[in-house]
Design a protein around this motif. Structure first.
Motif, PDB file in Angstrom:
ATOM      1  N   VAL A  28     125.439 -83.814 -39.675  1.00 41.53           N
ATOM      2  CA  VAL A  28     126.613 -84.515 -39.448  1.00 41.53           C
ATOM      3  C   VAL A  28     127.128 -85.207 -40.673  1.00 41.53           C
ATOM      4  CG1 VAL A  28     128.232 -85.998 -38.065  1.00 41.53           C
ATOM      5  CG2 VAL A  28     126.339 -84.446 -37.008  1.00 41.53           C
ATOM      6  N   ARG A  29     128.460 -85.187 -41.023  1.00 40.83           N
ATOM      7  CA  ARG A  29     129.033 -85.861 -41.986  1.00 40.83           C
ATOM      8  C   ARG A  29     130.183 -86.779 -41.337  1.00 40.83           C
ATOM      9  NH1 ARG A  29     130.630 -82.363 -47.027  1.00 40.83           N
ATOM     10  NH2 ARG A  29     131.825 -81.208 -45.104  1.00 40.83           N
ATOM     11  N   GLU A  30     130.758 -86.288 -40.260  1.00 42.08           N
ATOM     12  CA  GLU A  30     131.824 -87.141 -39.706  1.00 42.08           C
ATOM     13  C   GLU A  30     132.026 -86.593 -38.293  1.00 42.08           C
ATOM     14  OE1 GLU A  30     134.268 -89.283 -38.309  1.00 42.08           O
ATOM     15  OE2 GLU A  30     134.203 -89.787 -40.307  1.00 42.08           O
ATOM     16  N   PHE A  31     131.691 -87.568 -37.323  1.00 44.09           N
ATOM     17  CA  PHE A  31     131.632 -87.285 -35.834  1.00 44.09           C
ATOM     18  C   PHE A  31     132.898 -87.071 -35.136  1.00 44.09           C
ATOM     19  CE2 PHE A  31     127.461 -89.224 -36.298  1.00 44.09           C
ATOM     20  CZ  PHE A  31     126.714 -88.604 -35.144  1.00 44.09           C
ATOM     21  N   GLN A  66     120.237 -87.578 -35.426  1.00 38.57           N
ATOM     22  CA  GLN A  66     120.428 -87.894 -37.077  1.00 38.57           C
ATOM     23  C   GLN A  66     121.657 -87.349 -37.564  1.00 38.57           C
ATOM     24  OE1 GLN A  66     118.455 -84.352 -38.734  1.00 38.57           O
ATOM     25  NE2 GLN A  66     118.485 -83.590 -36.730  1.00 38.57           N
ATOM     26  N   VAL A  67     121.672 -87.854 -38.905  1.00 44.76           N
ATOM     27  CA  VAL A  67     123.137 -87.388 -39.559  1.00 44.76           C
ATOM     28  C   VAL A  67     122.751 -86.590 -40.962  1.00 44.76           C
ATOM     29  CG1 VAL A  67     124.541 -89.491 -38.767  1.00 44.76           C
ATOM     30  CG2 VAL A  67     123.049 -89.741 -40.962  1.00 44.76           C
ATOM     31  N   GLY A  68     123.599 -86.330 -41.639  1.00 43.97           N
ATOM     32  CA  GLY A  68     123.414 -85.422 -42.873  1.00 43.97           C
ATOM     33  C   GLY A  68     122.964 -86.542 -44.055  1.00 43.97           C
ATOM     34  N   PRO A  69     122.235 -85.918 -44.836  1.00 51.68           N
ATOM     35  CA  PRO A  69     121.415 -86.753 -45.959  1.00 51.68           C
ATOM     36  C   PRO A  69     122.574 -87.359 -46.863  1.00 51.68           C
ATOM     37  CG  PRO A  69     121.297 -84.342 -46.447  1.00 51.68           C
ATOM     38  CD  PRO A  69     121.924 -84.535 -44.894  1.00 51.68           C
ATOM     39  N   ASN A  70     123.746 -87.041 -46.794  1.00 58.08           N
ATOM     40  CA  ASN A  70     124.856 -87.563 -47.769  1.00 58.08           C
ATOM     41  C   ASN A  70     125.934 -88.391 -46.896  1.00 58.08           C
ATOM     42  OD1 ASN A  70     123.860 -86.250 -50.384  1.00 58.08           O
ATOM     43  ND2 ASN A  70     124.604 -84.392 -49.307  1.00 58.08           N
ATOM     44  N   HIS A  71     125.545 -88.719 -45.595  1.00 59.58           N
ATOM     45  CA  HIS A  71     126.482 -89.415 -44.873  1.00 59.58           C
ATOM     46  C   HIS A  71     126.669 -90.756 -45.465  1.00 59.58           C
ATOM     47  CE1 HIS A  71     128.237 -91.467 -41.225  1.00 59.58           C
ATOM     48  NE2 HIS A  71     128.490 -90.120 -40.903  1.00 59.58           N
TER      49      HIS A  71
END
Length: 218
Positions: A28-31, A66-71
Motif C-alpha cells: 500500500v502506498r496510499e490508503f 503492512q505498507v509498501g517499501p516506499n511508503h
C-alpha cells in the motif's frame, strides 16, 4: 453475468493505491486512493452502486499489517515507532491503530461496501481486531468481516471471539483440490474437514488463494 450465475457477493482483492508492480495489493502506498489499474474512486463507487442494484454485496480485502517499501511513513524519522520490522505496522502504537480504524470506517462511509476480508490475521494483535470489528460493524448494519490465517484452522474459535463473522477454511483446501483435480479421488476427506470446521462457525470454503497456484491450473 455474475448475478445470473447465482452469486450473491463479490469479494475483491485490495483496491488501495499500491507500489508499482504491486499486483497482490499488499504494498500500500496510499490508503485513501484506489489503485490506478482498477480505476478511479468514482468508478469504484459506481461498481458498488451497480452491484447493489442487483442485490449483490461487495467485500474488499483490508490490508492492516503492512505498507509498501516506499511508503512516505518509512522515510519519516518521526514515525520510526510506527513499525515493528521492515514494512510491518506496529499496532501497539495508538496513532497507527487509530489511523487504520479511521481508514476502515472511511471506506464504508464513502463507498457503501458491505464487508471486509482480512488476510494474515495472526500478524496483528487480537486487541486491534476486537476494536476493528466493533467499529466497522457500527458503521453499517449487517457489515460482514471474514478472517483468514494461512497457518490453518487451529485458532478459528479465537478469531470468532475477536468479532470476525467468519473464517476461511484453510485445512480443507488441499483435500478439495485433490478431490476435484485427480482422477478417481474421493471427496471424503474434504467433506470431513469442511463439516468439522463449519459446525457453528460459518466457515468460508475456497479452492485457492494468493499463496498457491490457481485451482484451474491443477
Amino acid at each position: 453475468y455474475i448475478k445470473d450465475m447465482g452469486v450473491t457477493a463479490i469479494s475483491l482483492s485490495p483496491v488501495f493505491d499500491n507500489e508499482d508492480k504491486g499486483y497482490h495489493g499488499y504494498g500500500v502506498r496510499e490508503f485513501y486512493k484506489t489503485e490506478d489499474q482498477f480505476g478511479t474512486m468514482k468508478e469504484f463507487k459506481k461498481l458498488v452502486e451497480e452491484a447493489h442494484e442487483r442485490d449483490l454485496k461487495v467485500l474488499v480485502e483490508f490490508v492492516a499489517d503492512q505498507v509498501g517499501p516506499n511508503h512516505e511513513w518509512i522515510q519519516d524519522p518521526a514515525k520510526e515507532d510506527w513499525f515493528t520490522e521492515g514494512t510491518m505496522l506496529n499496532h501497539g502504537n495508538e496513532e497507527v491503530a487509530s489511523y487504520l480504524l479511521e481508514v476502515a470506517s472511511w471506506w464504508i462511509d464513502e463507498t457503501e461496501i458491505d464487508g471486509y476480508t482480512v488476510n494474515q490475521v495472526s500478524r496483528v494483535p487480537a486487541a486491534f481486531w476486537e476494536e476493528f470489528n466493533r467499529i466497522v460493524k457500527g458503521e453499517k448494519e449487517g457489515f460482514f468481516v471474514i478472517g483468514n490465517d494461512p497457518d490453518g484452522n487451529a485458532a478459528a474459535d479465537t478469531y470468532l471471539e475477536m468479532g470476525f463473522d467468519s473464517i476461511v477454511d484453510m485445512d480443507s483446501i488441499q483435500p478439495m483440490r485433490d478431490a476435484y483435480s485427480k482422477f478417481d479421488a474421493s471427496p471424503a476427506e474434504a467433506l470431513e474437514k469442511i463439516t468439522e470446521l463449519d459446525a457453528g462457525r460459518s466457515a468460508v470454503t475456497v479452492l485457492d488463494d494468493i499463496s498457491m497456484p490457481r485451482f484451474t491450473r491443477d
